[in-house]
Design a protein around this motif. Structure first.
Motif, PDB file in Angstrom:
ATOM      1  N   LEU A 274       0.830  -1.207   0.000  1.00 12.02           N
ATOM      2  CA  LEU A 274       0.000   0.000   0.000  1.00 12.02           C
ATOM      3  C   LEU A 274       0.866   1.259   0.000  1.00 12.02           C
ATOM      4  O   LEU A 274       0.602   2.201  -0.748  1.00 12.02           O
ATOM      5  CB  LEU A 274      -0.952  -0.018   1.195  1.00 12.02           C
TER       6      LEU A 274
ATOM      7  N   ARG B 153       1.160   4.213  -2.927  1.00 14.53           N
ATOM      8  CA  ARG B 153       0.983   5.649  -2.635  1.00 14.53           C
ATOM      9  C   ARG B 153       2.171   6.453  -3.152  1.00 14.53           C
ATOM     10  O   ARG B 153       1.997   7.495  -3.769  1.00 14.53           O
ATOM     11  CB  ARG B 153       0.808   5.861  -1.131  1.00 14.53           C
TER      12      ARG B 153
ATOM     13  N   LEU C 160      -5.603   5.362  -6.110  1.00 16.57           N
ATOM     14  CA  LEU C 160      -6.137   4.365  -5.185  1.00 16.57           C
ATOM     15  C   LEU C 160      -7.640   4.542  -5.018  1.00 16.57           C
ATOM     16  O   LEU C 160      -8.113   5.219  -4.114  1.00 16.57           O
ATOM     17  CB  LEU C 160      -5.439   4.464  -3.817  1.00 16.57           C
TER      18      LEU C 160
ATOM     19  N   ARG D 237      -7.650   0.008  -3.327  1.00 19.49           N
ATOM     20  CA  ARG D 237      -7.153   0.068  -1.951  1.00 19.49           C
ATOM     21  C   ARG D 237      -7.494  -1.228  -1.208  1.00 19.49           C
ATOM     22  O   ARG D 237      -6.658  -1.795  -0.519  1.00 19.49           O
ATOM     23  CB  ARG D 237      -7.702   1.275  -1.205  1.00 19.49           C
TER      24      ARG D 237
ATOM     25  N   GLU E 174      -4.961  -3.819   0.462  1.00 18.86           N
ATOM     26  CA  GLU E 174      -5.054  -4.119   1.897  1.00 18.86           C
ATOM     27  C   GLU E 174      -5.154  -5.625   2.144  1.00 18.86           C
ATOM     28  O   GLU E 174      -4.553  -6.146   3.080  1.00 18.86           O
ATOM     29  CB  GLU E 174      -6.261  -3.409   2.511  1.00 18.86           C
TER      30      GLU E 174
END
Length: 137
Positions: A5, A9, A15, A20, A24
Motif C-alpha cells: 500500500l 501511494r 487508489l 485500496r 489491503e
C-alpha cells in the motif's frame, strides 16, 4: 511485512476504494493468495467489488512489478506482495501453503560458470518443497 500500500501511494497510483481494498487484502507476512481468495476477502470488506475488478487490479500490479505471480505444481497462480525483497519460497506439497524464506548465500553465485551455457543469468527462483507442521506426516 509487505509494504504494498505504501509503495502504491509513493508511486502515485490512483487508489480507488476497490484498488485500496485489493492492496489491503494483500498486506502481511507470507501472503500468497489466489485471485479467488483475494476476491473473497475483498468482498468481505467492500461487498460491491467485482471479480473482474480484482483480476484487473492483480494483472496491473503484476505488470508494474508490485506483485509477483507464484505458480507451483500446476496449482492456481498466487500473488506475492513481497516483490521488492529477494526471497525464495517454501511450499507444503500436501496443503499448498507457501512461506517466504531468505536463506543465506547467493544462489546466483552457486551456479558454476560452466553451467550457464552462455546465458547471462539475471534472476533465480528457488522453491523448497516439503510437508508443513499442520499436515499429518
Amino acid at each position: 511485512m509487505s509494504d504494498l500500500l505504501e509503495r502504491l501511494r509513493r508511486r502515485g497510483w490512483r487508489l480507488t476504494a476497490q484498488r485500496r481494498v485489493v492492496a489491503e487484502v494483500l498486506e502481511g507476512d507470507h501472503v500468497h493468495l489466489t485471485a479467488d481468495e483475494v476476491h473473497t476477502r475483498a468482498v468481505a470488506r467492500l461487498p460491491e467489488i467485482s471479480r473482474a475488478t480484482v483480476y484487473n487490479t492483480l494483472r496491473e500490479l503484476v505488470s508494474q512489478g508490485e506483485l509477483l505471480e507464484v505458480s507451483t505444481d500446476g496449482r492456481a497462480k498466487r500473488y506475492d506482495p513481497n516483490a521488492h525483497r529477494p526471497h525464495h519460497h517454501l511450499l507444503c506439497t500436501r496443503c499448498g501453503s507457501i512461506r517466504d524464506v531468505r536463506p543465506t548465500g547467493d544462489p546466483l553465485s552457486d551456479l558454476p560458470q560452466s553451467q550457464t551455457f552462455g546465458f547471462t543469468v539475471s534472476e533465480v527462483e528457488v522453491t523448497y518443497r516439503g510437508i508443513c507442521p499442520n499436515c499429518p506426516a
